[in-house]
Motif scaffolding. Structure first.
Motif, PDB file in Angstrom:
ATOM      1  N   LEU A  74     -18.984 -17.491  13.825  1.00  0.00           N
ATOM      2  CA  LEU A  74     -17.617 -16.971  13.820  1.00  0.00           C
ATOM      3  C   LEU A  74     -17.467 -15.979  14.959  1.00  0.00           C
ATOM      4  N   LYS A  75     -16.287 -15.933  15.514  1.00  0.00           N
ATOM      5  CA  LYS A  75     -15.977 -14.868  16.456  1.00  0.00           C
ATOM      6  C   LYS A  75     -15.075 -13.876  15.729  1.00  0.00           C
ATOM      7  N   ILE A  76     -15.642 -12.745  15.361  1.00  0.00           N
ATOM      8  CA  ILE A  76     -14.867 -11.764  14.606  1.00  0.00           C
ATOM      9  C   ILE A  76     -14.545 -10.588  15.521  1.00  0.00           C
ATOM     10  N   PRO A  77     -13.276 -10.349  15.784  1.00  0.00           N
ATOM     11  CA  PRO A  77     -12.919  -9.187  16.594  1.00  0.00           C
ATOM     12  C   PRO A  77     -13.394  -7.920  15.889  1.00  0.00           C
ATOM     13  N   GLU A  78     -13.615  -6.887  16.641  1.00  0.00           N
ATOM     14  CA  GLU A  78     -14.106  -5.657  16.036  1.00  0.00           C
ATOM     15  C   GLU A  78     -13.087  -5.131  15.020  1.00  0.00           C
ATOM     16  N   ILE A  79     -13.585  -4.688  13.900  1.00  0.00           N
ATOM     17  CA  ILE A  79     -12.696  -4.163  12.859  1.00  0.00           C
ATOM     18  C   ILE A  79     -12.840  -2.643  12.834  1.00  0.00           C
ATOM     19  N   ASP A  80     -11.700  -1.954  12.914  1.00  0.00           N
ATOM     20  CA  ASP A  80     -11.735  -0.495  12.843  1.00  0.00           C
ATOM     21  C   ASP A  80     -11.537  -0.084  11.389  1.00  0.00           C
ATOM     22  N   TYR A  81     -12.627   0.271  10.758  1.00  0.00           N
ATOM     23  CA  TYR A  81     -12.556   0.570   9.325  1.00  0.00           C
ATOM     24  C   TYR A  81     -11.839   1.891   9.029  1.00  0.00           C
ATOM     25  N   GLN A  82     -11.614   2.693  10.061  1.00  0.00           N
ATOM     26  CA  GLN A  82     -10.876   3.948   9.858  1.00  0.00           C
ATOM     27  C   GLN A  82      -9.363   3.748  10.010  1.00  0.00           C
ATOM     28  N   ASP A  83      -8.988   2.587  10.531  1.00  0.00           N
ATOM     29  CA  ASP A  83      -7.568   2.330  10.779  1.00  0.00           C
ATOM     30  C   ASP A  83      -6.982   1.436   9.685  1.00  0.00           C
ATOM     31  N   MET A  84      -7.380   1.693   8.472  1.00  0.00           N
ATOM     32  CA  MET A  84      -6.994   0.778   7.397  1.00  0.00           C
ATOM     33  C   MET A  84      -6.738   1.606   6.145  1.00  0.00           C
ATOM     34  N   VAL A  85      -5.828   1.105   5.315  1.00  0.00           N
ATOM     35  CA  VAL A  85      -5.564   1.784   4.050  1.00  0.00           C
ATOM     36  C   VAL A  85      -6.413   1.117   2.971  1.00  0.00           C
ATOM     37  N   TYR A  86      -7.067   1.923   2.155  1.00  0.00           N
ATOM     38  CA  TYR A  86      -7.968   1.372   1.145  1.00  0.00           C
ATOM     39  C   TYR A  86      -7.382   1.381  -0.254  1.00  0.00           C
ATOM     40  N   TYR A  87      -6.236   2.037  -0.392  1.00  0.00           N
ATOM     41  CA  TYR A  87      -5.608   2.001  -1.709  1.00  0.00           C
ATOM     42  C   TYR A  87      -4.099   2.008  -1.560  1.00  0.00           C
ATOM     43  N   SER A  88      -3.463   0.997  -2.075  1.00  0.00           N
ATOM     44  CA  SER A  88      -2.012   0.949  -2.104  1.00  0.00           C
ATOM     45  C   SER A  88      -1.604   0.153  -3.328  1.00  0.00           C
ATOM     46  N   ALA A  89      -0.916   0.810  -4.241  1.00  0.00           N
ATOM     47  CA  ALA A  89      -0.546   0.112  -5.472  1.00  0.00           C
ATOM     48  C   ALA A  89       0.954   0.204  -5.677  1.00  0.00           C
ATOM     49  N   PRO A  90       1.581  -0.898  -6.086  1.00  0.00           N
ATOM     50  CA  PRO A  90       3.004  -0.824  -6.405  1.00  0.00           C
ATOM     51  C   PRO A  90       3.208   0.210  -7.505  1.00  0.00           C
ATOM     52  N   LYS A  91       4.206   1.065  -7.319  1.00  0.00           N
ATOM     53  CA  LYS A  91       4.437   2.114  -8.321  1.00  0.00           C
ATOM     54  C   LYS A  91       5.003   1.508  -9.587  1.00  0.00           C
ATOM     55  N   GLN A  92       4.376   1.774 -10.674  1.00  0.00           N
ATOM     56  CA  GLN A  92       4.957   1.399 -11.957  1.00  0.00           C
ATOM     57  C   GLN A  92       4.325   2.242 -13.042  1.00  0.00           C
ATOM     58  N   LYS A  93       4.956   2.189 -14.209  1.00  0.00           N
ATOM     59  CA  LYS A  93       4.408   2.972 -15.321  1.00  0.00           C
ATOM     60  C   LYS A  93       2.971   2.539 -15.576  1.00  0.00           C
ATOM     61  N   ALA A  94       2.159   3.505 -15.878  1.00  0.00           N
ATOM     62  CA  ALA A  94       0.746   3.208 -16.056  1.00  0.00           C
ATOM     63  C   ALA A  94       0.544   2.142 -17.116  1.00  0.00           C
ATOM     64  N   GLY A  95      -0.220   1.127 -16.762  1.00  0.00           N
ATOM     65  CA  GLY A  95      -0.623   0.072 -17.693  1.00  0.00           C
ATOM     66  C   GLY A  95       0.515  -0.508 -18.497  1.00  0.00           C
ATOM     67  N   PRO A  96       1.388  -1.307 -17.890  1.00  0.00           N
ATOM     68  CA  PRO A  96       2.530  -1.842 -18.623  1.00  0.00           C
ATOM     69  C   PRO A  96       2.070  -2.673 -19.810  1.00  0.00           C
ATOM     70  N   LYS A  97       2.664  -2.417 -20.934  1.00  0.00           N
ATOM     71  CA  LYS A  97       2.254  -3.142 -22.132  1.00  0.00           C
ATOM     72  C   LYS A  97       3.137  -4.367 -22.338  1.00  0.00           C
ATOM     73  N   SER A  98       4.421  -4.223 -22.052  1.00  0.00           N
ATOM     74  CA  SER A  98       5.284  -5.377 -22.283  1.00  0.00           C
ATOM     75  C   SER A  98       5.927  -5.784 -20.954  1.00  0.00           C
ATOM     76  N   ILE A  99       6.378  -7.010 -20.925  1.00  0.00           N
ATOM     77  CA  ILE A  99       6.957  -7.568 -19.709  1.00  0.00           C
ATOM     78  C   ILE A  99       8.159  -6.743 -19.251  1.00  0.00           C
ATOM     79  N   ASP A 100       8.835  -6.081 -20.219  1.00  0.00           N
ATOM     80  CA  ASP A 100      10.026  -5.298 -19.866  1.00  0.00           C
ATOM     81  C   ASP A 100       9.687  -4.056 -19.049  1.00  0.00           C
TER      82      ASP A 100
END
Lengths: 482, 251
Positions: A74-100
């Motif tokens: 494989l030819k893998i271009p260099e990856i800048d591990y400092q130029d990346m976000v490691y956590y991004s989560a859609p905001k929602q109520k913690a642990g939705p219990k019901s579909i609503d």
């Protein structure tokens, strides 16, 4: 003739990736970069027990000492591990219990992907854990499965509710020291799925996880852990897509499977990450470690994968055949088109007596792509009467792509029987013309030919997904005839 | 049904057909004979729409339509069938699936619904009996691992299934033993009707012992140099193509 090929190529390369849109949703995102503070922050956000933070930090410190593997074709271009976000989560109520409780935007997203997370709308035969970026949005049919003692939930939930199981099995098949990307994942993983099938239980429906990358500049690092106790059975499927973006995005996942006595785990993947555009711009780097431990006697682990997406794929779903009479299977179709690269295959490690493994790999390369099969069959000293059959076929479309096969066989026991067959073929103008002459147009002809070639693998997929996979193969390849 | 006028065809600057004229009426069987390299297979390919050639001059009218403007699959759906000299293998695609796709494309073209599976199976059985084909052929992948003779018989079976108006059989007799040759010829004769026409392309006269042509044409160096009735084939067999070479040069 060359002119004719170009014309056909041009005609079809306009095919668009169907899942390339972005959901507009508010996210909870950590700053870019990788360091111990970020790891502590991820762990804190997830309210993790101490042992898990320790595990992450150990993995991170180990990873810092490691180098990216360079042995793949494989030819893998260099990856800048400092130029990346490691956590991004859609905001929602913690642990939705019901579909609503689920954000309607997220509901819509999964509806559009054909993966409705509303149980009312869902195919009755499939339970889904829907994961977007760093967190699980909703797991369907959880309660119904729980009645049988089956645990099917997001990895984060398992950490909260079943920490002992997580502690016992996490890293038992893929230790964080295993390889560069496994170490990285172990340091920063954010979510994934957890499956526990108790003794003697056959899962009454397909379990599946759908992974969606949405946020930009974000890596996805999920972990899946499946534990099948004695005499149990589960069929599990994962699917994945991502928006069209010019930047590459990293996906480094770990899947671990433990199968005990007489347990049978069937794991299927339909991988359709964004592959980049026809010039090779953008796309997902899919660097994944998947491994199963067929620990019990007469246990069986089967991997089936249909790989059409990602700009670069590096993955080798493997089986460690520890139990006597255990069975490992690997069925794969890997398609590369345009500028995609794939180095994929499997490892079958025979340790127990009378163990048996089967490898069927079908590579299809088109455009300017490179497609490699890499496989190891290892028969250790005490693995009496081990059997392996490997078949590695390559299909080439056009004359600018490459297909490569790297089979490794290591045998330390003389009673082993190892068979390897390999073929290379081409979709020829003559095959297309033959179909044309019977009234079948080019698009349908390619579909017929490719699906004929891949049939042996497609047939291994759960029925609900076989049709989808067939269509996907045809779409990924349209216009690549030569 | 088919009119070829002054057809000139070249491939990569090499002139292969140099002014072919041919008229085929429905109900007729035409034989085109000629030595290797005379352009027989090129003519068959051009009729079927293979895209490797440059048509530099002339026209082909089929059922009142300009054939050269039609895509190969369109020609097939309009009833043109080519029996290939070298049928192509398509591994993993069952004959059943392949033919079902082909038959339904044709039906769609005619505004008909796709065939029901049970009707399709029934039709397969009938056609197999008609052209006396082993039933196991249809359970296998398209031409995969077929012997030379099986491939040719399979072409005739497909011809029976698709019920074409104009069939072009490109050296279907080559590589066949006498029994296989009879089976192929028998199939062609069975399928003949007053509504369809067949062009049989062959190097040897022996096929014409079993398929009686209405007209025989001799193709030589890209031109039809002689046409006649079935006796011409016999004469040709006696005197060889050299006879024509001399005659052509003298003329």
């Amino acid at each position: 003739m060359a002119k004719e090929q170009d014309k056909i190529l041009q005609k079809y390369t306009g095919n668009e990736y169907k899942y390339g849109w972005v959901t507009d949703v508010e996210s909870d995102t950590l700053p870019k970069g990788l360091n111990e503070d970020i790891i502590r922050a991820i762990s804190k956000k997830k309210n993790e027990p101490e042992f898990l933070l320790d595990f992450r930090l150990k993995a991170y410190r180990h990873w810092k000492e490691m180098k990216m593997p360079e042995w793949a074709h494989l030819k893998i271009p260099e990856i800048d591990y400092q130029d990346m976000v490691y956590y991004s989560a859609p905001k929602q109520k913690a642990g939705p219990k019901s579909i609503d409780d689920v954000d309607p935007e997220l509901k819509k997203t999964f509806d559009r992907l054909g993966i409705p997370i509303d149980e009312q709308k869902r195919l009755a035969g499939v339970a889904v854990d829907a994961v977007m970026d760093s967190s699980s949005v909703k797991t369907t049919f959880k309660e119904k499965l729980a009645e049988l003692g089956i645990i099917f939930c997001s990895f984060s939930e398992a950490v909260q509710n079943h920490p002992d199981l997580v502690r016992e099995y996490m890293g038992s098949v893929v230790p964080y020291t295993d390889n560069y990307f496994a170490a990285l994942n172990s340091a920063v993983f954010s979510d994934g799925s957890f499956v526990y099938i108790p003794k003697g239980v056959r899962t009454p429906m397909e379990l599946s996880t759908y992974f969606r990358i949405n946020a930009a500049n974000t890596g996805q690092f999920e972990r899946t852990l499946i534990v099948a106790e004695d005499d149990s059975y589960v069929s599990y499927l994962e699917g994945c897509t991502a928006p069209i973006r010019d930047e590459n995005q990293l996906h480094a996942a770990i899947v671990e499977i433990v199968a005990k006595n007489n347990a049978h785990v069937k794991y299927s993947t339909v991988q359709n990450w964004y592959p980049g555009d026809k010039e090779g711009k953008g796309g997902i780097y899919n660097f994944v470690t998947k491994r199963g431990k067929a620990q019990g006697n007469h246990s069986k682990i089967s991997w089936t994968q249909v790989e059409t997406g990602s700009s670069i794929t590096w993955k080798y779903p493997s089986v460690i055949l520890m139990g006597d009479n255990s069975v490992g299977e690997f069925y794969s179709v890997a398609v590369t088109n345009n500028h995609q690269q794939a180095d994929t295959g499997t490892k079958m490690i025979h340790i127990g007596k009378n163990t048996k493994s089967t490898i069927v790999s079908k590579g299809i390369s088109a455009g300017y792509s490179n497609n490699s099969y890499r496989g190891l069959v290892k028969i250790t000293k005490n693995a009496e009467n081990a059997r392996n059959f490997s078949q590695c076929d390559s299909m080439l479309m056009g004359d600018r792509c490459g297909a490569h096969t790297f089979p490794y066989i290591e045998t330390e026991n003389r009673s082993a029987i190892v068979e390897h067959e390999a073929t290379t073929s081409k979709i020829g103008d003559d095959q297309i013309f033959y179909c044309n002459q019977r009234g079948i147009n080019e698009e349908d002809a390619i579909g017929l030919i490719v699906n004929g070639y891949a049939k042996e693998v497609i047939n291994k997929l759960p029925m609900e997904f076989a049709v989808e996979a067939q269509t996907l193969l045809q779409i990924s390849l349209e216009g690549s005839v030569g | 049904m088919l009119t070829i006028k002054n057809l000139h065809v070249s491939i990569e600057d090499k002139q292969i057909l140099k002014g072919i004229n041919l008229e085929v009426q429905k109900g007729e069987i035409h034989a085109i004979m000629g030595p290797n390299g005379s352009g027989k297979s090129t003519l068959a390919s051009v009729l079927a729409g293979r895209n490797l050639f440059n048509i530099t001059e002339g026209e082909i009218i089929y059922e009142g339509k300009n054939l050269l403007e039609m895509a190969p699959e369109e020609r097939a759906r309009e009833g043109i069938f080519l029996g290939f000299q070298y049928p192509v293998e398509i591994p993993g695609v069952s004959m059943m699936n392949f033919l079902k796709t082909a038959v339904n494309e044709q039906r769609k073209h005619r505004g008909l619904e796709p065939m029901k599976s049970s009707d399709f199976l029934k039709m397969m059985r009938e056609k197999k009996d008609l052209v006396e084909i082993d039933s196991n052929l249809t359970n296998r992948s398209v031409n995969e691992g077929f012997s030379g003779g099986e491939k040719k018989r399979n072409e005739i079976f497909q011809m029976a299934m698709l019920d074409p108006r104009l069939s072009i059989l490109d050296e279907t007799d080559s590589g066949l033993d006498i029994d296989a040759l009879k089976i192929v010829a028998h199939g062609v004769n069975k399928l003949k009707s007053s509504e369809n026409a067949t062009i049989v392309i062959t190097h040897y006269q022996r096929l014409l012992n079993y398929i009686i042509p209405d007209r025989v044409h001799v193709l030589y160096d890209g031109q039809i140099v002689k046409s006649g009735n079935k006796d011409l084939a016999i004469e040709l067999e006696d005197k060889g193509y050299d006879w024509l070479r001399k005659e052509t040069q003298a003329g």
